[in-house]
Design a protein around this motif. Structure first.
Motif, mmCIF file in Angstrom:
data_model
loop_
_atom_site.group_PDB
_atom_site.id
_atom_site.type_symbol
_atom_site.label_atom_id
_atom_site.label_comp_id
_atom_site.label_asym_id
_atom_site.label_seq_id
_atom_site.Cartn_x
_atom_site.Cartn_y
_atom_site.Cartn_z
ATOM 1 N N TRP A 32 -4.964 -4.777 11.978
ATOM 2 C CA TRP A 32 -3.838 -4.411 11.120
ATOM 3 C C TRP A 32 -2.525 -4.363 11.897
ATOM 4 O O TRP A 32 -1.488 -4.824 11.404
ATOM 5 C CB TRP A 32 -4.126 -3.087 10.433
ATOM 6 C CG TRP A 32 -3.064 -2.642 9.474
ATOM 7 C CD1 TRP A 32 -2.289 -1.533 9.553
ATOM 8 C CD2 TRP A 32 -2.653 -3.319 8.279
ATOM 9 N NE1 TRP A 32 -1.426 -1.464 8.491
ATOM 10 C CE2 TRP A 32 -1.635 -2.547 7.680
ATOM 11 C CE3 TRP A 32 -3.055 -4.496 7.648
ATOM 12 C CZ2 TRP A 32 -1.005 -2.919 6.499
ATOM 13 C CZ3 TRP A 32 -2.423 -4.873 6.457
ATOM 14 C CH2 TRP A 32 -1.411 -4.079 5.904
ATOM 15 N N ASN A 33 -2.555 -3.811 13.086
ATOM 16 C CA ASN A 33 -1.320 -3.724 13.876
ATOM 17 C C ASN A 33 -0.750 -5.100 14.192
ATOM 18 O O ASN A 33 0.471 -5.294 14.193
ATOM 19 C CB ASN A 33 -1.559 -2.950 15.171
ATOM 20 C CG ASN A 33 -1.617 -1.456 14.948
ATOM 21 O OD1 ASN A 33 -1.064 -0.940 13.971
ATOM 22 N ND2 ASN A 33 -2.293 -0.736 15.833
ATOM 23 N N SER A 34 -1.633 -6.063 14.468
ATOM 24 C CA SER A 34 -1.143 -7.417 14.756
ATOM 25 C C SER A 34 -0.579 -8.059 13.492
ATOM 26 O O SER A 34 0.397 -8.823 13.559
ATOM 27 C CB SER A 34 -2.268 -8.274 15.346
ATOM 28 O OG SER A 34 -3.285 -8.517 14.378
ATOM 29 N N ILE A 35 -1.172 -7.740 12.337
ATOM 30 C CA ILE A 35 -0.650 -8.248 11.060
ATOM 31 C C ILE A 35 0.740 -7.672 10.798
ATOM 32 O O ILE A 35 1.659 -8.379 10.363
ATOM 33 C CB ILE A 35 -1.601 -7.890 9.901
ATOM 34 C CG1 ILE A 35 -2.962 -8.572 10.080
ATOM 35 C CG2 ILE A 35 -0.983 -8.260 8.560
ATOM 36 C CD1 ILE A 35 -2.930 -10.072 9.979
ATOM 37 N N LYS A 41 7.987 -9.877 12.488
ATOM 38 C CA LYS A 41 8.600 -11.024 13.168
ATOM 39 C C LYS A 41 9.068 -12.074 12.177
ATOM 40 O O LYS A 41 10.146 -12.659 12.317
ATOM 41 C CB LYS A 41 7.602 -11.629 14.143
ATOM 42 C CG LYS A 41 8.158 -12.777 14.964
ATOM 43 C CD LYS A 41 7.123 -13.286 15.966
ATOM 44 C CE LYS A 41 7.682 -14.429 16.796
ATOM 45 N NZ LYS A 41 6.679 -14.933 17.784
ATOM 46 N N LYS A 42 8.269 -12.328 11.134
ATOM 47 C CA LYS A 42 8.602 -13.354 10.149
ATOM 48 C C LYS A 42 9.434 -12.806 8.997
ATOM 49 O O LYS A 42 9.826 -13.555 8.112
ATOM 50 C CB LYS A 42 7.325 -13.988 9.604
ATOM 51 C CG LYS A 42 6.554 -14.793 10.634
ATOM 52 C CD LYS A 42 5.413 -15.559 9.980
ATOM 53 C CE LYS A 42 4.705 -16.454 10.979
ATOM 54 N NZ LYS A 42 3.643 -17.268 10.331
ATOM 55 N N VAL A 82 -3.701 -10.908 3.366
ATOM 56 C CA VAL A 82 -4.827 -10.317 4.073
ATOM 57 C C VAL A 82 -5.823 -9.759 3.064
ATOM 58 O O VAL A 82 -5.422 -9.159 2.073
ATOM 59 C CB VAL A 82 -4.366 -9.177 5.022
ATOM 60 C CG1 VAL A 82 -5.550 -8.585 5.775
ATOM 61 C CG2 VAL A 82 -3.310 -9.683 5.992
ATOM 62 N N LYS A 83 -7.115 -9.960 3.311
ATOM 63 C CA LYS A 83 -8.182 -9.335 2.528
ATOM 64 C C LYS A 83 -8.884 -8.331 3.427
ATOM 65 O O LYS A 83 -9.109 -8.595 4.605
ATOM 66 C CB LYS A 83 -9.215 -10.371 2.066
ATOM 67 C CG LYS A 83 -8.751 -11.270 0.956
ATOM 68 C CD LYS A 83 -9.791 -12.337 0.636
ATOM 69 C CE LYS A 83 -11.030 -11.749 0.010
ATOM 70 N NZ LYS A 83 -10.807 -11.313 -1.383
ATOM 71 N N GLY A 111 6.718 -4.841 7.242
ATOM 72 C CA GLY A 111 6.317 -4.901 8.647
ATOM 73 C C GLY A 111 6.293 -3.563 9.335
ATOM 74 O O GLY A 111 5.707 -3.438 10.427
ATOM 75 N N ARG A 112 6.896 -2.550 8.735
ATOM 76 C CA ARG A 112 6.860 -1.200 9.307
ATOM 77 C C ARG A 112 5.662 -0.410 8.789
ATOM 78 O O ARG A 112 5.507 0.771 9.108
ATOM 79 C CB ARG A 112 8.163 -0.457 8.983
ATOM 80 C CG ARG A 112 9.405 -1.083 9.610
ATOM 81 C CD ARG A 112 10.646 -0.247 9.343
ATOM 82 N NE ARG A 112 10.958 -0.179 7.919
ATOM 83 C CZ ARG A 112 11.621 -1.111 7.248
ATOM 84 N NH1 ARG A 112 12.022 -2.215 7.868
ATOM 85 N NH2 ARG A 112 11.889 -0.967 5.958
#
Length: 390
Positions: A32-35, A41-42, A82-83, A111-112
């Motif tokens: 989740w943190n990487s998502i 970023k995007k 994401v699922k 993103g936060r």
């Protein structure tokens, strides 16, 4: 401009050909943190499909909506998708964080890690695109409405829309709180109306709510607005709904609020001219024995309650089912065996049909609790055949 784009998308969706679709939503994998970092970023929102392995509507959503070309193109372009199984891996933690309590729940998160918008239940293709557009546009999201409410906005049309959004997002506690505060502003001319009745029925279920206490106390006035049977049925539901919280309590994992229980018991004892009051009190007493772990006293209380004849067939079955099913989760084999014999005797009171089959099914549960799974399966099959007998 946004409305024109949405109209174009929905029109295209309606005109889709009947043949098979070729594209589907591309769900990304990772922690989740990487998502969240990728979304930040995007500068995109995350579309999170919260599902479970046993959820039928979740499977239908994946099979028939996520594979729709127009839906896939829209979501793949605008979101990081994401699922996540809410019962595995990071799922339980995220379910707790975002108060996910029904499935499927579809979250739109920035993103936060802040929840921007959410909706619960199966969504048709056009509706899912509409919800995604709402999340992207921002002003009509659940979070935007919550912020406006927290800032003190109380315009009636806004409140009605906010309650509707809370309902669709399945946020029952906040939904009931907002609806209660809204109705509390009504004078009597506005309170005793069909409109008020509709708001209450769809949004408030706690019999301890001041709104429902007033409605129960003055139910005769609502009999002039809504059919008496409808009023009584709804009020009965609210009482039983609250009682169910104690019947289905899990003492090992749930914290019991004794003050709350006692306050509710005293309120029920104090109500007048309500024929189902003895049923409520008997069930509360029985449930309290269960919560206290005194299963012997629970069965004794059930015997006493049935001797008074306060339960009709449906209420009797419901009362017995809840507590016997709970008893099956214990390791008290002596009481389980005793309860099995008791259910056999009650089943024999009904020569055939629904009630006999339901008590046979309870016997089967009790056999399973005794480790007699083969006998339980045989009895379940017999119960199925008995149920079909008129």
């Amino acid at each position: 401009m946004r409305n024109r784009i949405l109209i174009f998308i929905l029109s295209a969706l309606i005109l889709l050909p009947a043949y098979a679709q070729n594209r589907s939503i591309k769900f990304q994998e990772g922690e989740w943190n990487s998502i969240l970092k990728k979304a930040s970023k995007k500068d995109k929102l995350i579309f999170l499909d919260c599902y479970t392995s046993w959820c039928g509507p979740c499977k239908m959503l994946s099979r028939t909506v996520f594979t729709n070309d127009t839906v896939a193109d829209f979501y793949n372009k605008n979101f990081i998708c994401v699922k996540m199984d809410m019962e595995k891996g990071e799922g339980p933690e995220l379910a707790k964080k975002y108060n996910v309590a029904a499935y499927p729940t579809l979250l739109y998160v920035n993103g936060r890690g802040e929840l921007v918008h959410n909706v619960t239940g199966y969504q048709a293709p056009a509706k899912l695109i509409s919800e995604g557009s709402t999340a992207l546009e921002g002003t009509e999201t659940l979070s935007a409405y919550t912020q406006r409410y927290d800032n003190g906005e109380r315009d009636e049309s806004f409140i009605r829309k906010y309650i509707d959004k809370l309902s669709k997002a399945y946020v029952p506690k906040l939904q009931e709180k907002v609806a209660t505060e809204f109705i509390s502003t009504f004078d009597d001319d506005k309170f005793y109306t069909r409109d008020c009745w509709q708001i209450v029925v769809y949004n408030i279920s706690d019999p301890m709510s001041p709104v429902l206490k007033k409605m129960f106390r003055d139910r005769n006035r609502f009999y002039q607005i809504v059919a008496k049977d409808s009023v009584d049925m709804f009020l009965d539901y609210t009482f039983r709904n609250r009682i169910g919280k104690y019947v289905w309590n899990k003492p090992k994992t749930s914290k019991f609020n004794e003050t709350e229980y006692n306050n509710y018991l005293q309120y029920v004892k104090g109500i007048h001219n309500w024929e189902k009051k003895p049923q409520y009190i008997a069930t509360l007493y029985t449930a309290r024995h269960w919560i206290d772990g005194d299963h012997r006293a629970m069965l004794d209380e059930m015997h006493n309650a049935l001797r008074y004849g306060i339960f009709n067939d449906d209420a009797k079955l419901s009362y017995i089912q809840g507590h016997i099913i709970q008893l099956c989760t214990t390791d008290n084999q002596t009481l389980i065996a005793e309860a099995y014999e008791w259910m056999r005797q009650i089943a024999d009171e009904y020569p055939m049909g629904y009630y006999r089959s339901e008590y046979m099914r309870l016997q089967a549960r009790l056999l399973t609790a005794q480790g007699k799974s083969d006998e339980a399966k045989d009895l379940e099959e017999k119960a199925r055949k008995v149920r079909m007998t008129q």
